[in-house]
Design an enzyme around this catalytic site. Structure first.
Site, PDB file in Angstrom:
ATOM      1  N   LEU A 240       0.867  -1.179   0.000  1.00  0.00           N
ATOM      2  CA  LEU A 240       0.000   0.000   0.000  1.00  0.00           C
ATOM      3  C   LEU A 240       0.906   1.232   0.000  1.00  0.00           C
ATOM      4  CD1 LEU A 240      -3.006   0.704   0.039  1.00  0.00           C
ATOM      5  CD2 LEU A 240      -2.849   0.864   2.522  1.00  0.00           C
ATOM      6  N   HIS A 241       0.998   1.898  -1.141  1.00  0.00           N
ATOM      7  CA  HIS A 241       2.021   2.924  -1.332  1.00  0.00           C
ATOM      8  C   HIS A 241       1.618   4.295  -0.773  1.00  0.00           C
ATOM      9  CE1 HIS A 241       3.972   0.020  -3.967  1.00  0.00           C
ATOM     10  NE2 HIS A 241       2.847  -0.091  -4.654  1.00  0.00           N
TER      11      HIS A 241
END
Length: 311
Positions: A240-241
């Site tokens: 999850l950037h």
């Protein structure tokens, strides 16, 4: 404490959407002046619509959305529908936006806000850096109104679109060079950090168990997202950037980093878009960025779940 003045520049995108929800749920700490969108994960018309969909989902019609640059400075646009789907947010998961798109161009909005701000503004950049680079080129004086740029982009190790480059930097490496070379206070959260923040089944279930429209939508967006990254990078769950940037603003204690000398490759072919970080700056090559290296994933997901439960 007063809330932090903030503008988010993004290209929604699933992970951008989750980052926006986290920011919209944190109004006590983040005074969100506006959202600017850029072409990246999907073309500009979709990123502008998706940002408005997220504001609508969060019941935050007070946050204006501005469309910006439809393509990189010098290159043709590269998009990521293979990761985010043809619309950027999956088919039919969120309704068409009814919130209006602002008529002012995102670059003009950035220049106006950053040249008139009584308090310097933090910029959270979650996509290619085209909008900010154009604003800096048109009006270098905006630097005085920037408290810090906190960007999701780059990598110390392997890239995720080429062996050398991370997507956001690769899409517009020339814009990234403009921003990195502008002498701004800069914090980079790259793939080395975001690949530590994995959406495991338990973390996904915690969002779904909120039992709210936002929790249900967030889980639905994340469930199909990121499997390609798992396969490519041998990860046990999808990374999850972009929410890492917002979490960093809210809880910097969840992260560790250090000053480095940061540069981006714009001339080569094999390494186009590569971020090169010198961990041993010197008087002749001083540090120009804080490069974040670790994240407390459990603490970050606890923060995300708690905040989204408020929407």
């Amino acid at each position: 404490m007063s809330s932090r003045p903030l503008i988010i520049d993004c290209d929604p995108g699933v992970d951008d959407a989750i980052a926006l929800l986290l920011a919209l749920a944190s109004a006590d700490e983040l005074d969100l002046f506006g959202i600017t969108t850029v072409a990246g994960n999907v073309p500009l018309a979709l990123t502008a619509a998706n940002a408005r969909r997220i504001c609508q989902l969060a019941q935050r019609p007070d946050v204006p959305v501005y469309a910006g640059c439809p393509r990189p400075l010098l290159r043709s646009l590269v998009t990521a529908e293979d990761i985010h789907g043809s619309t950027g947010l999956g088919p039919g998961l969120l309704p068409e936006p009814t919130l209006p798109l602002q008529t002012q161009h995102a670059v003009a909005f950035l220049i106006e806000q950053l040249t008139t701000a009584s308090t310097p503004i933090t910029l959270a950049t979650l996509g290619p850096l085209t909008n900010l680079a154009v604003a800096l080129i048109q009006c270098p004086e905006i630097a005085q109104g920037i408290e810090r740029v906190v960007m999701m982009g780059g990598a110390l190790g392997p890239g995720n679109i080429t062996p050398a480059a991370e997507f956001n930097i690769y899409v517009d490496p020339h814009a990234a060079k403009v921003v990195i070379d502008a002498g701004l206070p800069l914090t980079m959260l790259g793939l080395d950090v975001t690949h530590q923040v994995l959406t495991t089944p338990d973390r996904l279930a915690a969002l779904e168990h909120l039992g709210t429209p936002v929790g249900t939508a967030a889980a639905a967006l994340l469930r199909p997202y990121g499997q390609i990254d798992c396969d490519r990078h041998n990860l046990v769950a999808p990374p999850l950037h972009d929410p890492c940037v917002i979490a960093y603003l809210l809880r910097p204690d969840l992260f560790t980093g250090r000053p480095m000398r940061l540069a981006v490759e714009t001339e080569g072919t094999l390494c186009l878009g590569r971020t090169v970080a010198n961990a041993f700056p010197s008087p002749t090559t001083p540090a120009n960025a804080t490069v974040v290296e670790t994240a407390d994933a459990e603490g970050l997901y606890a923060l995300l779940t708690e905040r989204l439960g408020k929407l």
